[in-house]
Scaffold this active site. Structure first.
Site, mmCIF file in Angstrom:
data_model
loop_
_atom_site.group_PDB
_atom_site.id
_atom_site.type_symbol
_atom_site.label_atom_id
_atom_site.label_comp_id
_atom_site.label_asym_id
_atom_site.label_seq_id
_atom_site.Cartn_x
_atom_site.Cartn_y
_atom_site.Cartn_z
ATOM 1 C CG ASP A 42 3.266 -1.960 -0.913
ATOM 2 O OD1 ASP A 42 2.403 -1.648 -1.754
ATOM 3 O OD2 ASP A 42 4.322 -2.559 -1.196
ATOM 4 C CE LYS A 43 -2.477 -2.771 7.672
ATOM 5 N NZ LYS A 43 -3.350 -3.870 8.047
#
Ligand code: URA
Length: 238
Positions: free
Chosen positions: A107-108
């Site tokens: 994920d970011k």
């Protein structure tokens, strides 16, 4: 796609054809062709994505695999290109870049181990749901874990998929809101959803290992290095 242009000698050095001096001699000796034309100038500029560069009649990039270990920082996306965000590929100052991609996604806001390669078969082997490759994460939570959570993770959790999650190993740290968790799947937001299933929110997530590969602690977020020959062997041997 138009790529970076760079000096032919720098390009060949980056491919580990030889030292800068050796590479210059090789070019001057007429052993290198760019788009089938012999080039004898080390300062000739080549386009790393689009030019075909041959050494002694052999194409240099074709069939060569590259492997990098990145400590992904938060705030960049696990993609090759993105119209809005910085990508993990933007962090790599390597040549050639063409064909490299991240193996799987973090994920970011997740940090940690990300393998970047152009070896599609290896990526498939590591990500294939049937292979059950271990992935270990360090996690911090908004609340404390209890001993019984170890059993819940082992038994499998309902995260809204068709079936429960596969058995996961949870190791609770001395500080009860911190833990290491090993899973053998890679469902979307899996770790966050597993902790949500027991009522906790992940406040920090970092991948520590994937299969035989462990994050090099010397790499700060945003830093990367080539895999060692031993790491490549561990990853690619069947
Ligand atoms: N699980 C998550 O929730 N996020 C990641 O980035 C990786 C695994």
């Amino acid at each position: 796609m138009k790529g970076n242009t760079l000096r032919l000698d720098k390009y060949l050095t980056s491919l580990e054809v030889g030292s800068r001096t050796q590479v210059k001699d090789i070019i001057k000796a007429g052993k290198v062709k760019v788009n089938r034309t012999t080039i004898k100038r080390p300062d000739f500029h080549v386009d790393e994505n689009n030019d075909q560069i041959d050494l002694n009649g052999v194409n240099l990039v074709y069939n060569k695999f590259y492997y990098y270990m990145l400590n992904k920082p938060a705030g960049v996306v696990s993609a090759v290109t993105d119209s809005k965000c910085k990508t993990v590929l933007d962090l790599l100052d390597v040549t050639p870049k063409n064909g490299l991609f991240p193996v799987g996604r973090l994920d970011k806001d997740t940090e940690g181990l990300l393998l970047i390669t152009n070896n599609g078969q290896l990526s498939h082997d590591l990500l294939s749901p049937g292979k059950h490759v271990d992935k270990t994460y360090y996690v911090e939570l908004n609340g404390a874990l209890v001993e019984n959570d170890i059993k819940l993770f082992q038994a499998g959790l309902d995260i809204g998929e068709k079936s429960k999650t596969r058995p996961a190993i949870l190791k609770i740290s001395a500080e009860k809101n911190k833990a290491y968790i090993t899973i053998t799947e890679g469902k979307y937001h899996q770790i966050k959803r597993m902790f949500a299933a027991i009522g906790l929110t992940v406040t920090y997530l970092k991948r520590i290992s994937m299969g035989p590969l462990t994050l090099d602690e010397a790499l700060k977020p945003g830093e990367y290095r080539k895999l060692t020959d031993r790491e490549i062997k561990l990853l690619t041997e069947k």
